[in-house]
Write a protein that holds these residues in place. Sequence first.
Motif, PDB file in Angstrom:
ATOM      1  N   SER A   1     -32.093  59.394 -24.754  1.00  0.00           N
ATOM      2  CA  SER A   1     -32.381  60.410 -25.865  1.00  0.00           C
ATOM      3  C   SER A   1     -32.867  61.698 -25.077  1.00  0.00           C
ATOM      4  N   ARG A   2     -33.423  61.791 -23.913  1.00  0.00           N
ATOM      5  CA  ARG A   2     -33.540  62.784 -23.024  1.00  0.00           C
ATOM      6  C   ARG A   2     -32.835  63.454 -21.960  1.00  0.00           C
TER       7      ARG A   2
ATOM      8  N   TYR B   1     -43.473  54.249 -32.994  1.00  0.00           N
ATOM      9  CA  TYR B   1     -43.764  56.055 -32.926  1.00  0.00           C
ATOM     10  C   TYR B   1     -42.587  56.661 -32.277  1.00  0.00           C
ATOM     11  N   MET B   2     -42.296  56.176 -31.269  1.00  0.00           N
ATOM     12  CA  MET B   2     -40.991  56.701 -30.603  1.00  0.00           C
ATOM     13  C   MET B   2     -39.947  56.867 -31.286  1.00  0.00           C
TER      14      MET B   2
ATOM     15  N   ARG C   1     -39.499  56.613 -34.529  1.00  0.00           N
ATOM     16  CA  ARG C   1     -39.357  57.396 -35.660  1.00  0.00           C
ATOM     17  C   ARG C   1     -39.166  58.892 -35.481  1.00  0.00           C
ATOM     18  N   ALA C   2     -39.572  59.210 -34.422  1.00  0.00           N
ATOM     19  CA  ALA C   2     -39.574  60.736 -33.881  1.00  0.00           C
ATOM     20  C   ALA C   2     -38.100  61.247 -33.324  1.00  0.00           C
ATOM     21  N   LEU C   3     -37.112  60.351 -33.241  1.00  0.00           N
ATOM     22  CA  LEU C   3     -36.021  60.548 -32.667  1.00  0.00           C
ATOM     23  C   LEU C   3     -35.292  61.585 -33.660  1.00  0.00           C
ATOM     24  N   THR C   4     -34.498  62.447 -33.371  1.00  0.00           N
ATOM     25  CA  THR C   4     -33.836  63.175 -33.974  1.00  0.00           C
ATOM     26  C   THR C   4     -32.241  62.632 -34.196  1.00  0.00           C
TER      27      THR C   4
ATOM     28  N   GLN D   1     -30.579  62.978 -30.960  1.00  0.00           N
ATOM     29  CA  GLN D   1     -30.768  61.996 -29.933  1.00  0.00           C
ATOM     30  C   GLN D   1     -30.348  60.649 -30.207  1.00  0.00           C
TER      31      GLN D   1
END
Length: 169
Positions: free
Chosen positions: A81-82, A122-123, A125-128, A131
């Motif tokens: 994702s990065r 947490y990680m 849930r934050a993905l676009t 990503q």
Amino acid sequence: MHKPEPAAYEQFYSKYIKLVDQEPILETLEKLKASTYQLLSNLTGEQANYAYAPEKWTIKQVAGHLIDAERTFAYRVLAFSRGQVELPGFDENIYVELSNSNDRTIQDLATEFSTVRNANLYMLRALTPAQLDAHGIANGSPVQVNTIVYIMAGHEVHHLNILKERYGI
């Protein structure tokens, strides 16, 4: 997140993905976290040290493997994702052998699994959307971030099924 179509991933992963329902995957991961924690933390030391055959993992080692795999899948999600494009695989047997899981209590392993899953949620849930659509190569096979999330859940269900079928818990 959407359940990936079979054409979107290597055949090897189908054994995991087919074990995951259509409900939202993050809800599935939450439910699995709770049920796996409950299952493992209620075992006695004797139960947790059980292996159903010689050369097979103990339940503690299965728990340690779930923790290692959870971290590995999460790192793949993070890296791809990065923008990282390729990561090596891992030899689960070597990881289990070097994990020292049998030297720990099953309650400690259950808590660690739950804690690692919590951090991963947490990680995730934050993905676009972009990503989640990202791709990379893990263990020589192309895979999409979204697919890894489903593999994470299916891998856990796979091992829970083994615990029921072969370990009798």
